[in-house]
Design a protein around this motif. Structure first.
Motif, PDB file in Angstrom:
ATOM      1  N   PRO A  27       0.811  -1.217   0.000  1.00 31.09           N
ATOM      2  CA  PRO A  27       0.000   0.000   0.000  1.00 31.09           C
ATOM      3  C   PRO A  27       0.845   1.269   0.000  1.00 31.09           C
ATOM      4  CG  PRO A  27      -0.599  -1.438   1.854  1.00 31.09           C
ATOM      5  CD  PRO A  27       0.623  -2.023   1.221  1.00 31.09           C
ATOM      6  N   HIS A  28       0.301   2.300  -0.614  1.00 30.63           N
ATOM      7  CA  HIS A  28       0.945   3.602  -0.714  1.00 30.63           C
ATOM      8  C   HIS A  28       0.365   4.491   0.373  1.00 30.63           C
ATOM      9  CE1 HIS A  28       2.022   7.116  -3.654  1.00 30.63           C
ATOM     10  NE2 HIS A  28       2.688   7.165  -2.522  1.00 30.63           N
ATOM     11  N   LEU A  29       1.182   4.799   1.369  1.00 34.22           N
ATOM     12  CA  LEU A  29       0.670   5.606   2.473  1.00 34.22           C
ATOM     13  C   LEU A  29       1.194   7.044   2.323  1.00 34.22           C
ATOM     14  CD1 LEU A  29       0.481   4.117   6.046  1.00 34.22           C
ATOM     15  CD2 LEU A  29       0.515   6.562   5.609  1.00 34.22           C
ATOM     16  N   SER A  30       0.441   7.854   1.595  1.00 32.28           N
ATOM     17  CA  SER A  30       0.845   9.245   1.361  1.00 32.28           C
ATOM     18  C   SER A  30       0.055  10.158   2.291  1.00 32.28           C
ATOM     19  CB  SER A  30       0.574   9.615  -0.106  1.00 32.28           C
ATOM     20  OG  SER A  30       0.348  11.001  -0.238  1.00 32.28           O
ATOM     21  N   ARG A  71      -4.449   4.441   9.384  1.00 28.19           N
ATOM     22  CA  ARG A  71      -4.187   3.749   8.111  1.00 28.19           C
ATOM     23  C   ARG A  71      -3.331   2.502   8.337  1.00 28.19           C
ATOM     24  NH1 ARG A  71      -4.289   1.162   4.712  1.00 28.19           N
ATOM     25  NH2 ARG A  71      -3.932   1.373   2.471  1.00 28.19           N
ATOM     26  N   LEU A  72      -2.336   2.613   9.236  1.00 26.38           N
ATOM     27  CA  LEU A  72      -1.438   1.475   9.504  1.00 26.38           C
ATOM     28  C   LEU A  72      -2.152   0.312  10.171  1.00 26.38           C
ATOM     29  CD1 LEU A  72       1.998   2.815  10.814  1.00 26.38           C
ATOM     30  CD2 LEU A  72       1.548   1.423   8.783  1.00 26.38           C
ATOM     31  N   ALA A  73      -3.264   0.606  10.817  1.00 22.99           N
ATOM     32  CA  ALA A  73      -4.000  -0.450  11.516  1.00 22.99           C
ATOM     33  C   ALA A  73      -4.763  -1.348  10.545  1.00 22.99           C
ATOM     34  CB  ALA A  73      -4.958   0.177  12.530  1.00 22.99           C
ATOM     35  N   SER A  74      -4.876  -0.932   9.265  1.00 25.18           N
ATOM     36  CA  SER A  74      -5.590  -1.765   8.286  1.00 25.18           C
ATOM     37  C   SER A  74      -4.774  -3.011   7.963  1.00 25.18           C
ATOM     38  CB  SER A  74      -5.824  -1.020   6.967  1.00 25.18           C
ATOM     39  OG  SER A  74      -6.274   0.261   7.214  1.00 25.18           O
ATOM     40  N   ASP A  75      -5.490  -4.107   7.698  1.00 27.69           N
ATOM     41  CA  ASP A  75      -4.840  -5.390   7.420  1.00 27.69           C
ATOM     42  C   ASP A  75      -3.884  -5.324   6.235  1.00 27.69           C
ATOM     43  OD1 ASP A  75      -6.052  -6.602   9.482  1.00 27.69           O
ATOM     44  OD2 ASP A  75      -7.601  -7.614   8.291  1.00 27.69           O
ATOM     45  N   ASP A  76      -4.228  -4.511   5.238  1.00 34.36           N
ATOM     46  CA  ASP A  76      -3.395  -4.495   4.032  1.00 34.36           C
ATOM     47  C   ASP A  76      -1.999  -3.939   4.306  1.00 34.36           C
ATOM     48  OD1 ASP A  76      -4.385  -1.894   4.348  1.00 34.36           O
ATOM     49  OD2 ASP A  76      -4.317  -1.494   2.202  1.00 34.36           O
ATOM     50  N   CYS A  77      -1.810  -3.283   5.439  1.00 33.54           N
ATOM     51  CA  CYS A  77      -0.484  -2.733   5.765  1.00 33.54           C
ATOM     52  C   CYS A  77       0.406  -3.748   6.486  1.00 33.54           C
ATOM     53  CB  CYS A  77      -0.613  -1.470   6.611  1.00 33.54           C
ATOM     54  SG  CYS A  77      -1.263  -0.075   5.686  1.00 33.54           S
TER      55      CYS A  77
END
Ligand code: ADP
Length: 188
Positions: A27-30, A71-77
């Protein structure tokens, strides 16, 4: 892999980071994107952040850190993430270290995309986003040099900083990035 992408606004970070997340399948965390989304959705964070963003100043850390943690808590991260536009100062870097350490998921690589100021100003002038007016550009560059540059030493000391030359065609720059990723242990 967890990767941090550093570089002044207009260095080509947007283009290169989009390619890198596709290549690595992470994932792109911008934070710029997360903040613009919050502004569009008129959330409380968005309303608080908007005046800072439109004048080119950094949004207060509390607001940004909360968005990142959510956002970091999402499974995809879990598999990894690419941090783009974050951390922007030492306090954010230390907060990110704490969050990732607690989760047992450290940063693998920090990429610095390096270009001359003159090139940066030219590229931003050609881009035409609403916060790309000359006085706002100057403020964003100032905040990069004052607040974000110290992060280079912080990560250099940890031995995870790779500096990439940002000049040349996008394909050439991406080849340099892929080499740095391979050196740091490759796609995982
Ligand atoms: P650029 O790299 O071109 O400045 P970004 O999309 O990263 O663009 O950021 C746009 C604006 O959002 C910044 O000028 C700043 O106001 C805000 N912003 C983005 N990320 C952060 C962050 N980590 N901390 C504080 N403010 C941020």
């Amino acid at each position: 892999m967890r990767i941090i992408f550093l570089g002044p606004p207009g260095a080509g970070k947007g283009t290169q980071s989009a390619r890198l997340v596709k290549y690595l399948g992470i994932p792109h965390l911008s934070t710029g994107e997360l903040l613009r989304q919050a502004v569009r959705q008129h959330t409380q964070a968005g309303t608080l952040a908007e005046p800072y963003m439109s004048s080119g100043q950094l949004v207060p850390d509390e607001i940004v850190l909360k968005l990142v943690d959510e956002r970091l808590a999402s499974d995809d991260c879990l598999a990894g993430a690419m941090f783009d536009g974050f951390p922007r100062n030492l306090r954010q870097a230390e907060a990110l270290d704490r969050t990732l350490k607690a989760a047992g998921r450290p940063i693998d690589l920090v990429l610095e995309l390096k270009v001359d100021d003159a090139d940066v100003i030219k590229r931003l002038a050609d881009r035409g986003r609403s916060d790309d007016r000359p006085e706002v550009i100057a403020e964003r560059l100032r905040s990069y040099w004052n607040q974000t540059r110290p992060l280079l030493d912080y990560y250099r000391q940890k031995g995870i900083l790779h500096t990439i030359k940002g000049d040349g065609a996008p394909d050439e720059v991406f080849e340099r990035i892929k080499s740095a990723v391979a050196e740091a242990g490759g796609p995982q």
